[in-house]
Design an enzyme around this catalytic site. Structure first.
Site, PDB file in Angstrom:
ATOM      1  N   ASP A  91      31.463 -10.570  23.751  1.00 41.48           N
ATOM      2  CA  ASP A  91      31.482 -10.636  25.220  1.00 41.48           C
ATOM      3  C   ASP A  91      30.135 -10.225  25.834  1.00 41.48           C
ATOM      4  O   ASP A  91      29.553 -10.959  26.629  1.00 41.48           O
ATOM      5  CB  ASP A  91      32.520  -9.613  25.741  1.00 41.48           C
ATOM      6  CG  ASP A  91      33.765 -10.286  26.267  1.00 41.48           C
ATOM      7  OD1 ASP A  91      33.669 -11.396  26.785  1.00 41.48           O
ATOM      8  OD2 ASP A  91      34.852  -9.671  26.153  1.00 41.48           O
ATOM      9  N   GLU A 117      31.103  -8.805  32.833  1.00 43.37           N
ATOM     10  CA  GLU A 117      30.860  -7.535  32.119  1.00 43.37           C
ATOM     11  C   GLU A 117      29.753  -6.706  32.765  1.00 43.37           C
ATOM     12  O   GLU A 117      28.893  -7.244  33.459  1.00 43.37           O
ATOM     13  CB  GLU A 117      30.486  -7.819  30.659  1.00 43.37           C
ATOM     14  CG  GLU A 117      31.395  -8.806  29.947  1.00 43.37           C
ATOM     15  CD  GLU A 117      32.848  -8.339  29.833  1.00 43.37           C
ATOM     16  OE1 GLU A 117      33.111  -7.127  29.976  1.00 43.37           O
ATOM     17  OE2 GLU A 117      33.728  -9.193  29.628  1.00 43.37           O
ATOM     18  N   ASP A 179      31.581 -16.292  33.161  1.00 38.38           N
ATOM     19  CA  ASP A 179      32.543 -15.605  32.301  1.00 38.38           C
ATOM     20  C   ASP A 179      32.021 -15.798  30.874  1.00 38.38           C
ATOM     21  O   ASP A 179      32.055 -16.900  30.332  1.00 38.38           O
ATOM     22  CB  ASP A 179      33.951 -16.197  32.451  1.00 38.38           C
ATOM     23  CG  ASP A 179      35.006 -15.297  31.829  1.00 38.38           C
ATOM     24  OD1 ASP A 179      34.651 -14.518  30.925  1.00 38.38           O
ATOM     25  OD2 ASP A 179      36.181 -15.375  32.241  1.00 38.38           O
ATOM     26  N   ILE A 181      33.031 -14.763  27.897  1.00 38.04           N
ATOM     27  CA  ILE A 181      34.118 -15.291  27.059  1.00 38.04           C
ATOM     28  C   ILE A 181      35.351 -15.314  27.949  1.00 38.04           C
ATOM     29  O   ILE A 181      35.841 -14.265  28.374  1.00 38.04           O
ATOM     30  CB  ILE A 181      34.415 -14.429  25.814  1.00 38.04           C
ATOM     31  CG1 ILE A 181      33.225 -14.444  24.862  1.00 38.04           C
ATOM     32  CG2 ILE A 181      35.666 -14.983  25.085  1.00 38.04           C
ATOM     33  CD1 ILE A 181      33.469 -13.701  23.548  1.00 38.04           C
ATOM     34  N   ASP A 182      35.814 -16.497  28.250  1.00 37.40           N
ATOM     35  CA  ASP A 182      37.037 -16.631  29.034  1.00 37.40           C
ATOM     36  C   ASP A 182      38.166 -16.908  28.045  1.00 37.40           C
ATOM     37  O   ASP A 182      38.054 -17.807  27.213  1.00 37.40           O
ATOM     38  CB  ASP A 182      36.883 -17.786  30.018  1.00 37.40           C
ATOM     39  CG  ASP A 182      38.115 -17.947  30.878  1.00 37.40           C
ATOM     40  OD1 ASP A 182      38.568 -16.939  31.451  1.00 37.40           O
ATOM     41  OD2 ASP A 182      38.642 -19.065  30.962  1.00 37.40           O
ATOM     42  N   THR A 184      39.763 -14.095  26.210  1.00 33.03           N
ATOM     43  CA  THR A 184      39.459 -13.154  25.115  1.00 33.03           C
ATOM     44  C   THR A 184      40.605 -13.097  24.102  1.00 33.03           C
ATOM     45  O   THR A 184      40.368 -12.976  22.904  1.00 33.03           O
ATOM     46  CB  THR A 184      39.243 -11.729  25.690  1.00 33.03           C
ATOM     47  OG1 THR A 184      38.658 -11.878  26.974  1.00 33.03           O
ATOM     48  CG2 THR A 184      38.355 -10.923  24.817  1.00 33.03           C
ATOM     49  N   ASP A 331      36.568 -16.957  36.624  1.00 36.47           N
ATOM     50  CA  ASP A 331      37.671 -17.545  35.861  1.00 36.47           C
ATOM     51  C   ASP A 331      38.000 -18.968  36.304  1.00 36.47           C
ATOM     52  O   ASP A 331      38.845 -19.609  35.684  1.00 36.47           O
ATOM     53  CB  ASP A 331      38.927 -16.672  35.979  1.00 36.47           C
ATOM     54  CG  ASP A 331      38.834 -15.446  35.082  1.00 36.47           C
ATOM     55  OD1 ASP A 331      38.238 -15.564  34.001  1.00 36.47           O
ATOM     56  OD2 ASP A 331      39.330 -14.374  35.475  1.00 36.47           O
TER      57      ASP A 331
HETATM   58  N1  LIG Z   1      47.079  -9.955  33.643  1.00 44.10           N
HETATM   59  C1  LIG Z   1      46.390 -11.070  33.763  1.00 44.10           C
HETATM   60  N2  LIG Z   1      46.869 -12.069  34.524  1.00 44.10           N
HETATM   61  C2  LIG Z   1      46.180 -13.211  34.640  1.00 44.10           C
HETATM   62  N3  LIG Z   1      44.991 -13.450  34.034  1.00 44.10           N
HETATM   63  C3  LIG Z   1      44.458 -12.483  33.275  1.00 44.10           C
HETATM   64  C4  LIG Z   1      45.138 -11.254  33.089  1.00 44.10           C
HETATM   65  N4  LIG Z   1      44.384 -10.492  32.283  1.00 44.10           N
HETATM   66  C5  LIG Z   1      43.276 -11.203  31.983  1.00 44.10           C
HETATM   67  N5  LIG Z   1      43.317 -12.407  32.572  1.00 44.10           N
HETATM   68  C6  LIG Z   1      42.301 -13.445  32.525  1.00 44.10           C
HETATM   69  O1  LIG Z   1      42.943 -14.705  32.494  1.00 44.10           O
HETATM   70  C7  LIG Z   1      42.100 -15.635  31.858  1.00 44.10           C
HETATM   71  C8  LIG Z   1      42.779 -16.286  30.708  1.00 44.10           C
HETATM   72  O2  LIG Z   1      43.583 -17.181  31.280  1.00 44.10           O
HETATM   73  P1  LIG Z   1      44.627 -17.902  30.426  1.00 44.10           P
HETATM   74  O3  LIG Z   1      45.779 -16.980  30.362  1.00 44.10           O
HETATM   75  O4  LIG Z   1      44.859 -19.108  31.247  1.00 44.10           O
HETATM   76  O5  LIG Z   1      44.029 -18.178  29.114  1.00 44.10           O
HETATM   77  C9  LIG Z   1      40.968 -14.895  31.388  1.00 44.10           C
HETATM   78  O6  LIG Z   1      39.984 -15.020  32.352  1.00 44.10           O
HETATM   79  C10 LIG Z   1      41.448 -13.502  31.297  1.00 44.10           C
HETATM   80  O7  LIG Z   1      40.364 -12.684  31.288  1.00 44.10           O
HETATM   81  P2  LIG Z   1      39.220 -12.724  30.127  1.00 44.10           P
HETATM   82  O8  LIG Z   1      38.100 -13.564  30.650  1.00 44.10           O
HETATM   83  O9  LIG Z   1      38.845 -11.316  29.996  1.00 44.10           O
HETATM   84  O10 LIG Z   1      39.842 -13.321  28.881  1.00 44.10           O
HETATM   85 MG   LIG Z   2      38.116 -14.920  32.176  1.00 46.33          MG
HETATM   86 MG   LIG Z   3      35.983 -12.953  30.028  1.00 45.51          MG
HETATM   87 MG   LIG Z   4      37.846  -9.740  30.140  1.00 47.92          MG
END
Ligand SMILES: Nc1ncnc2c1ncn2[C@@H]1O[C@H](COP(=O)(O)O)[C@@H](O)[C@H]1OP(=O)(O)O
Ligand SMILES: [Mg+2]
Ligand SMILES: [Mg+2]
Ligand SMILES: [Mg+2]
Length: 394
Positions: A91, A117, A179, A181-182, A184, A331
């Site tokens: 990340d 981050e 983002d 890493i989208d 994670t 996101d």
């Molecule tokens: N509780 C949550 N509700 C909705 N989205 C979240 C939650 N926690 C993290 N995310 C973020 O939702 C996205 C993932 O979406 P999806 O569920 O469609 O794969 C990511 O951006 C993730 O963050 P991150 O970038 O840290 O992975």
């Molecule tokens: Mg994300």
């Molecule tokens: Mg991310």
């Molecule tokens: Mg994250």
């Protein structure tokens, strides 16, 4: 005046990829033309050529870093799998690399980055070892690419590059939105994730680049997310007014992609989060039932959903976070332009376009609806009815 014109090269195709068959490649070449003969739509895409090249380079470098780290995670034993630090390294490393590469590629531009981050945890006691791992990883990726060989980054350079991402964005000027890493959770599981980079200009998303290192180059319609090695890894990119293109992550042969324009809900399939905790799957299933969708939902992580939808693998993406969750602009910014430039629509429940000009968060209280232009009115109606039914049953 030296302007850029677009020339179709229909004879250049990659035969393995079905998207290429009907899609001529576009090449940019220098040509002198009178200003009035160039359509307005080309002017808007021309203005961001430099930024697009920089964004593609930055995101491709970050994708290489993430691929290397995901391989290491998947090959590690059970004990080290429970250690979450490899994903942390990936990340931060991805964010540092994108931030650094953008600044090196666009040295004359003022740099503002809104990114997920920050270095706070790295600077706490015990963070030094992780910071050193990130620094080595970033330097290794740059060395193997041969880019910016004039300097090796120090831990201080890495912290600086990461913390450039603290910008608040907003409606004035230009801001990159990242983002690193989208998805994670998908990254850790060995599934889908994305590196998502967009450019905001006066509050509007004008450019987006979305790397999906695990997305097959061929359609994932019907839920098939598995391909032979060498046939995964997509880079989607769009500039406002210029359409959406996709290329393999390891090649530069791009093809234009478009959303599936069906108006028949029976032919439409739904993408939603893999993680039930990220979106209310019961609400999506009531909506698609009301609409008459027949196919079961395809659940995948990250903005890879926007990429897959932009090339017609599925027709609808619904995202209804649980109460209290605030959506961040990184996101959705890249995914949103990738889908809109491919002919789709991205709205809130009221049917309004998403507003990326309000800072780091999207001002949304309900959810995000993505589909093609023909299906949007009936989809929005089904969304409203299902939300009302859900509220009255509580
Ligand atoms: N509780 C949550 N509700 C909705 N989205 C979240 C939650 N926690 C993290 N995310 C973020 O939702 C996205 C993932 O979406 P999806 O569920 O469609 O794969 C990511 O951006 C993730 O963050 P991150 O970038 O840290 O992975
Ligand atoms: Mg994300
Ligand atoms: Mg991310
Ligand atoms: Mg994250």
């Amino acid at each position: 005046m030296n302007l850029v014109s677009i020339i179709a090269k229909p004879e250049i195709t990659i035969t393995k990829n079905p998207y290429l068959v009907s899609s001529p490649l576009l090449f940019f070449s220098n040509k002198t033309k009178s200003e009035t003969s160039i359509p307005r739509v080309l002017f808007s895409s021309m203005s961001y050529n430099k930024e697009l090249a920089a964004a593609k380079k930055a995101v491709s470098l970050a994708a290489r870093l993430c691929q290397k780290m995901q391989k290491a995670i998947l090959q590690s034993d059970v004990q080290s799998k429970s250690d979450k630090s490899p994903v942390t390294v990936a990340d931060y490393g991805s964010q540092a690399l994108v931030s650094y590469a953008l600044q090196r590629e666009l040295p004359s531009e003022q740099f503002s980055l809104v990114a997920e981050e920050d270095s706070e945890d790295l600077l706490k006691d015990g963070g030094q070892e992780t910071l050193e791992r990130i620094t080595k990883l970033v330097n290794d990726i740059l060395a193997s690419d041969g880019s910016y060989s004039d300097c090796t980054l120090s831990t201080e350079d890495i912290v600086k590059a990461i913390d450039c991402g603290k910008s608040e964005g907003g409606s004035r000027g230009r801001h990159w939105v990242l983002d690193p890493i989208d998805g994670t959770k998908g990254f850790l599981r060995g599934n889908q994730y994305a590196i998502a980079l967009a450019l905001l200009d006066e509050g509007t998303v004008v450019l987006g680049v979305l790397a999906c290192p695990n997305l097959p180059l061929t359609s994932i319609a019907g839920g098939s997310q598995h391909s032979l090695p060498g046939e995964v890894g997509c880079l989607f990119f769009s500039v406002v007014g210029g359409g959406t293109y996709m290329q393999p992550l390891d090649s530069s042969s791009a093809v234009k992609v478009q959303v599936n324009a069906t108006d028949n809900p029976e032919e439409a399939s739904l993408f939603e989060s893999y993680e039930a905790a990220h979106s209310m799957h019961d609400l999506s299933s009531s909506i698609v039932k009301k609409l008459g969708v027949k196919a079961p939902p395809v659940r995948i992580d990250s903005q890879a959903k926007y990429g897959a939808l932009s090339r017609g693998d599925g027709v609808i993406y619904l995202r209804f976070p649980h109460k209290g969750y605030r959506e961040k602009i990184w996101d959705h910014a890249a995914g949103c332009i990738v889908v809109s430039e491919a002919g789709g629509l991205v709205t809130d429940v009221a049917g309004n376009p998403l507003d990326f000009s309000k800072g780091r968060y999207l001002d949304l209280d309900t959810g995000i609806i993505v589909t093609n232009q023909k299906l949007m009115p009936s989809l929005l109606k089904a969304v409203r009815e299902s939300i009302e039914e859900k509220a009255s049953s509580l």
